[in-house]
Write an enzyme that holds these catalytic residues in place. Structure first.
Site, PDB file in Angstrom:
ATOM      1  N   TYR A 246     -17.352  14.263 -15.058  1.00 14.35           N
ATOM      2  CA  TYR A 246     -17.923  12.801 -15.019  1.00 14.35           C
ATOM      3  C   TYR A 246     -18.895  12.607 -13.749  1.00 14.35           C
ATOM      4  CZ  TYR A 246     -17.073   7.686 -14.565  1.00 14.35           C
ATOM      5  OH  TYR A 246     -17.082   6.333 -14.553  1.00 14.35           O
TER       6      TYR A 246
ATOM      7  N   ARG B 224       0.898  -1.164  -0.172  1.00 14.88           N
ATOM      8  CA  ARG B 224       0.075  -0.127   0.046  1.00 14.88           C
ATOM      9  C   ARG B 224       0.779   1.265  -0.133  1.00 14.88           C
ATOM     10  NH1 ARG B 224      -2.178   1.916   4.129  1.00 14.88           N
ATOM     11  NH2 ARG B 224      -2.519  -0.050   5.386  1.00 14.88           N
TER      12      ARG B 224
ATOM     13  N   ASP C   1      -8.646  16.602 -15.875  1.00 18.06           N
ATOM     14  CA  ASP C   1      -8.953  15.056 -15.974  1.00 18.06           C
ATOM     15  C   ASP C   1      -8.630  14.940 -17.506  1.00 18.06           C
ATOM     16  OD1 ASP C   1     -10.139  12.685 -16.908  1.00 18.06           O
ATOM     17  OD2 ASP C   1     -11.871  12.879 -15.196  1.00 18.06           O
TER      18      ASP C   1
END
Ligand code: PLP
Length: 397
Positions: free
Chosen positions: A111, A58, A183
């Protein structure tokens, strides 16, 4: 050295030195959750940040690191981070950049799940937002508030394909010292490199063109090293939206063919768009490569090629649009984009069903608007399928 190579070469070679990995031509897949320390002292040093070396996947993984270095080179950024989804990348970045009481200025038509995240930030964390059309410098200047923490943009905007002039936004944002996030999912770094234009962060849903094969959900963020190190240590590590090593490995493979794939997506779209436009059942085509597209000049300036996404409007009603979809055979009805398979969807009832109807209408998302992700099949076969489905829409009244 690496920076001097061209995009296609970098997509294959950057971020990886086979000689550091037993000569393995392909980056190895480190499918492991944790890493062993040779001694207790070494473990202490790694946790203290005084020794390089991996601890736990992680917090970092060698396969993931190769992907991140490639993305950084391809976006011409100092650094990049990989995430378990595009939304994990979006949320980690926005959580990093905002605090309670802040404001986010967004392009209209973001989005759907990003929109959902903004609602959550507003309701639970008192972070407000405005969705505006970035049409000129004054509108942007007037919309920036004292508490505006960042500007968040998509271009082309889904599904209407309207563009935002990134250089214009950057100019105003720099005056006000506000970071700009883009984005870049619809373009991939091959078609548009916002950091080169002065933007601060680039986000991708790597699920789309970067993967290109419809078999991974993943995201990336590129930007300045200092900022991304902070994200890595906080909103990536502690919220935990990490990518799996296997998915990173698949994305590394996908990147090798990004440029050739995108060339074909664009070539096919450039064949299909004019045919759609000339068909009597089609009333509008939204495609940045169309010379009559209102922002054609901006598209040429900002994007290397017009991309593989086309939206178009049919004659008739919502039912006619749905019947048209049902007649497609080769072309699959599905959301997502950027895959080898041509995909089609109905934004009003699918990706944008959550947007209230009056907002949809204002944004130009009508009941007969369809969004096509042009795939890598022979364009003639894609067109045959569309034509077959369109021709039957003609009603002889
Ligand atoms: C798909 C998509 C996202 C979300 O990405 P996931 O990988 O599905 O989490 C964000 N932005 C755009 C423009 C997208 O198309």
């Amino acid at each position: 050295m690496e920076k001097q190579k061209r995009f296609e070469t970098q997509a294959i070679h950057s971020g990886y030195d086979s000689l550091k990995f037993q000569g393995s031509l392909v980056p190895p897949l480190y499918q492991t959750s944790t890493f062993t320390f040779p001694t207790a002292e070494e473990g202490e040093l790694r946790f203290a940040g005084e020794s390089d070396g991996y601890i736990y996947s992680r917090l970092g993984n060698p396969t993931v690191r190769v992907l991140e270095e490639k993305i950084a080179v391809l976006e011409q950024a100092e650094a990049a981070l990989a995430f378990g989804s595009g939304m994990a990348a979006v949320s980690a970045t926005l959580f990093y950049l905002t605090r309670s009481g802040d404001h986010i200025l967004c392009s209209e038509g973001i989005y759907g799940c990003t929109f959902g995240l903004l609602q959550l930030l507003k309701e639970k964390h008192h972070i407000s937002h405005d969705l505006i059309v970035f049409d000129n410098e004054d509108t942007i200047r007037k919309s920036i508030r004292d508490n505006t923490a960042c500007i968040y943009i998509e271009t082309p905007i889904n599904p209407t394909m309207k563009l935002v002039d990134l250089e214009m936004v950057v100019k105003v944002a720099k005056e006000k010292k506000i970071p700009v996030i883009v984005d870049n999912t619809f373009c991939s770094p091959y078609l548009q490199q916002p950091i080169k234009l002065g933007c601060d962060y680039v986000i991708h849903s790597a699920t789309k063109y970067i993967s290109g094969h419809g078999d991974v959900i993943a995201g990336v963020v590129a930007g300045k090293k200092e900022n991304l190190e902070e994200i890595s240590k906080t909103t990536l590590k502690d919220i935990g939206g990490v990518i799996s090593p296997m998915d990173a490995w698949l994305l590394i493979r996908g990147l090798k063919t990004l440029a050739v794939r995108l060339d074909r997506h664009c070539e096919n779209a450039e064949k299909i768009a004019p045919l759609l436009k000339a068909h009597p059942q089609v009333t509008q085509v939204y495609f940045p490569g169309d010379e009559e597209f209102p922002q054609y000049e901006l598209a040429k300036r900002q994007m290397k090629k017009p991309g593989g996404m086309i939206s178009f409007e049919l004659k008739g009603t919502k039912e006619d649009a749905q019947a048209f979809l049902d007649r497609c055979r080769l072309i699959k009805i599905a959301v997502s984009l950027g895959d080898a398979e041509t995909l089609i969807q109905h934004p009003a009832t699918m990706t944008h069903a959550v947007v209230p109807q009056k907002d949809r209408e204002r944004m130009g998302i009508t009941d007969t608007l369809l969004r096509l992700s042009v795939g890598l099949e022979a364009w003639e076969d894609i067109w045959d399928d569309l034509k077959h489905a369109l021709d039957q829409n003609i009603k002889f009244t």
